[in-house]
Write a protein that holds these residues in place. Sequence first.
Motif, PDB file in Angstrom:
ATOM      1  N   GLY A 137       0.788  -1.219   0.000  1.00  0.00           N
ATOM      2  CA  GLY A 137       0.000   0.000   0.000  1.00  0.00           C
ATOM      3  C   GLY A 137       0.821   1.270   0.000  1.00  0.00           C
ATOM      4  N   LYS A 138       0.109   2.393   0.048  1.00  0.00           N
ATOM      5  CA  LYS A 138       0.760   3.702  -0.070  1.00  0.00           C
ATOM      6  C   LYS A 138       1.690   3.998   1.106  1.00  0.00           C
ATOM      7  N   ASP A 139       1.368   3.499   2.306  1.00  0.00           N
ATOM      8  CA  ASP A 139       2.259   3.720   3.449  1.00  0.00           C
ATOM      9  C   ASP A 139       3.571   2.962   3.283  1.00  0.00           C
ATOM     10  N   ASP A 140       3.515   1.788   2.634  1.00  0.00           N
ATOM     11  CA  ASP A 140       4.741   1.052   2.316  1.00  0.00           C
ATOM     12  C   ASP A 140       5.593   1.851   1.332  1.00  0.00           C
ATOM     13  N   LYS A 145       5.670   5.068   0.974  1.00  0.00           N
ATOM     14  CA  LYS A 145       6.279   6.183   1.712  1.00  0.00           C
ATOM     15  C   LYS A 145       7.524   5.721   2.480  1.00  0.00           C
ATOM     16  N   ALA A 146       7.420   4.583   3.134  1.00  0.00           N
ATOM     17  CA  ALA A 146       8.563   4.052   3.891  1.00  0.00           C
ATOM     18  C   ALA A 146       9.724   3.711   2.958  1.00  0.00           C
ATOM     19  N   ILE A 147       9.420   3.103   1.818  1.00  0.00           N
ATOM     20  CA  ILE A 147      10.448   2.772   0.827  1.00  0.00           C
ATOM     21  C   ILE A 147      11.148   4.050   0.370  1.00  0.00           C
ATOM     22  N   ASN A 148      10.373   5.079   0.071  1.00  0.00           N
ATOM     23  CA  ASN A 148      10.947   6.335  -0.421  1.00  0.00           C
ATOM     24  C   ASN A 148      11.822   7.029   0.614  1.00  0.00           C
ATOM     25  N   ARG A 149      11.579   6.792   1.896  1.00  0.00           N
ATOM     26  CA  ARG A 149      12.460   7.338   2.939  1.00  0.00           C
ATOM     27  C   ARG A 149      13.797   6.597   2.977  1.00  0.00           C
ATOM     28  N   ALA A 150      13.806   5.368   2.475  1.00  0.00           N
ATOM     29  CA  ALA A 150      14.994   4.519   2.576  1.00  0.00           C
ATOM     30  C   ALA A 150      15.836   4.481   1.303  1.00  0.00           C
ATOM     31  N   VAL A 151      15.183   4.390   0.159  1.00  0.00           N
ATOM     32  CA  VAL A 151      15.884   4.221  -1.114  1.00  0.00           C
ATOM     33  C   VAL A 151      15.151   4.962  -2.220  1.00  0.00           C
ATOM     34  N   ASN A 152      15.842   5.149  -3.313  1.00  0.00           N
ATOM     35  CA  ASN A 152      15.232   5.737  -4.501  1.00  0.00           C
ATOM     36  C   ASN A 152      14.752   4.581  -5.373  1.00  0.00           C
ATOM     37  N   ALA A 153      13.456   4.273  -5.290  1.00  0.00           N
ATOM     38  CA  ALA A 153      12.914   3.136  -6.042  1.00  0.00           C
ATOM     39  C   ALA A 153      11.465   3.417  -6.410  1.00  0.00           C
ATOM     40  N   ASP A 154      11.041   2.813  -7.484  1.00  0.00           N
ATOM     41  CA  ASP A 154       9.641   2.874  -7.883  1.00  0.00           C
ATOM     42  C   ASP A 154       8.907   1.713  -7.241  1.00  0.00           C
ATOM     43  N   THR A 155       7.629   1.930  -6.943  1.00  0.00           N
ATOM     44  CA  THR A 155       6.819   0.872  -6.354  1.00  0.00           C
ATOM     45  C   THR A 155       5.530   0.708  -7.135  1.00  0.00           C
ATOM     46  N   ILE A 156       4.955  -0.463  -6.985  1.00  0.00           N
ATOM     47  CA  ILE A 156       3.597  -0.703  -7.448  1.00  0.00           C
ATOM     48  C   ILE A 156       2.868  -1.313  -6.259  1.00  0.00           C
ATOM     49  N   GLU A 157       1.715  -0.775  -5.959  1.00  0.00           N
ATOM     50  CA  GLU A 157       0.954  -1.174  -4.782  1.00  0.00           C
ATOM     51  C   GLU A 157      -0.148  -2.145  -5.158  1.00  0.00           C
ATOM     52  N   THR A 158      -0.227  -3.240  -4.413  1.00  0.00           N
ATOM     53  CA  THR A 158      -1.272  -4.237  -4.669  1.00  0.00           C
ATOM     54  C   THR A 158      -2.604  -3.833  -4.044  1.00  0.00           C
ATOM     55  N   ARG A 159      -2.565  -2.923  -3.107  1.00  0.00           N
ATOM     56  CA  ARG A 159      -3.745  -2.480  -2.361  1.00  0.00           C
ATOM     57  C   ARG A 159      -4.423  -3.657  -1.664  1.00  0.00           C
ATOM     58  N   GLY A 160      -3.619  -4.454  -0.990  1.00  0.00           N
ATOM     59  CA  GLY A 160      -4.134  -5.586  -0.218  1.00  0.00           C
ATOM     60  C   GLY A 160      -4.011  -6.908  -0.938  1.00  0.00           C
ATOM     61  N   SER A 161      -4.543  -7.942  -0.293  1.00  0.00           N
ATOM     62  CA  SER A 161      -4.370  -9.302  -0.816  1.00  0.00           C
ATOM     63  C   SER A 161      -5.363  -9.683  -1.904  1.00  0.00           C
ATOM     64  N   ALA A 162      -6.377  -8.853  -2.124  1.00  0.00           N
ATOM     65  CA  ALA A 162      -7.324  -9.112  -3.217  1.00  0.00           C
ATOM     66  C   ALA A 162      -6.825  -8.365  -4.457  1.00  0.00           C
TER      67      ALA A 162
END
Length: 185
Positions: free
Chosen positions: A6-9, A11-28
Amino acid sequence: MLVVEGKDDTKAINRAVNADTIETRGSAIDEDTLALIEKLADQRGVIIFTDPDFSGEKIRKIVAEAVPNAKHAFLPKKEGRPDKAGGSLGVEHATPDAIRAALNHVYTETDAAPELITHADLMAAGLIGGAGAKRRREQLGELLQIGYVNGKQLEKRLRMFGIQPATFAQAIRQMNATSKEEFHE
């Protein structure tokens, strides 16, 4: 490209490294998101970096089935919990150092890996079939940075990530040394 929940993940990733993310928005995970992950895996490669809990493992399995060449990063449970007493658990609570450490130990699944560590090895190491086995599996998952799995899945995870017997033996020695230190305190 990091696959997170999710989006909070993110945010945490962006505080740690310069990386792109894709969010699953949960297990469904919907089909469009899964198709996008597959496309990105072909174009850029993906690392699955989900929470160290049941839902995170469910997402990991769904994405790994769709993208067999995905890489895996695991956050130890203790690093994903803001307070040691319990509560919420996830990548969003991890420190930047914990996130960087997890991303420095990325694994790729391989179906062709031979069985290097046997069921008997796991029993002898006290990882299955005995008192304290769950805690020892948690410790092993942290030391090898492969996440926590139950006894039935441990052998498979060790094989699919190609954990070598010498690496396994070193982790067991480290666990045993730690257990002796705790016993003497």
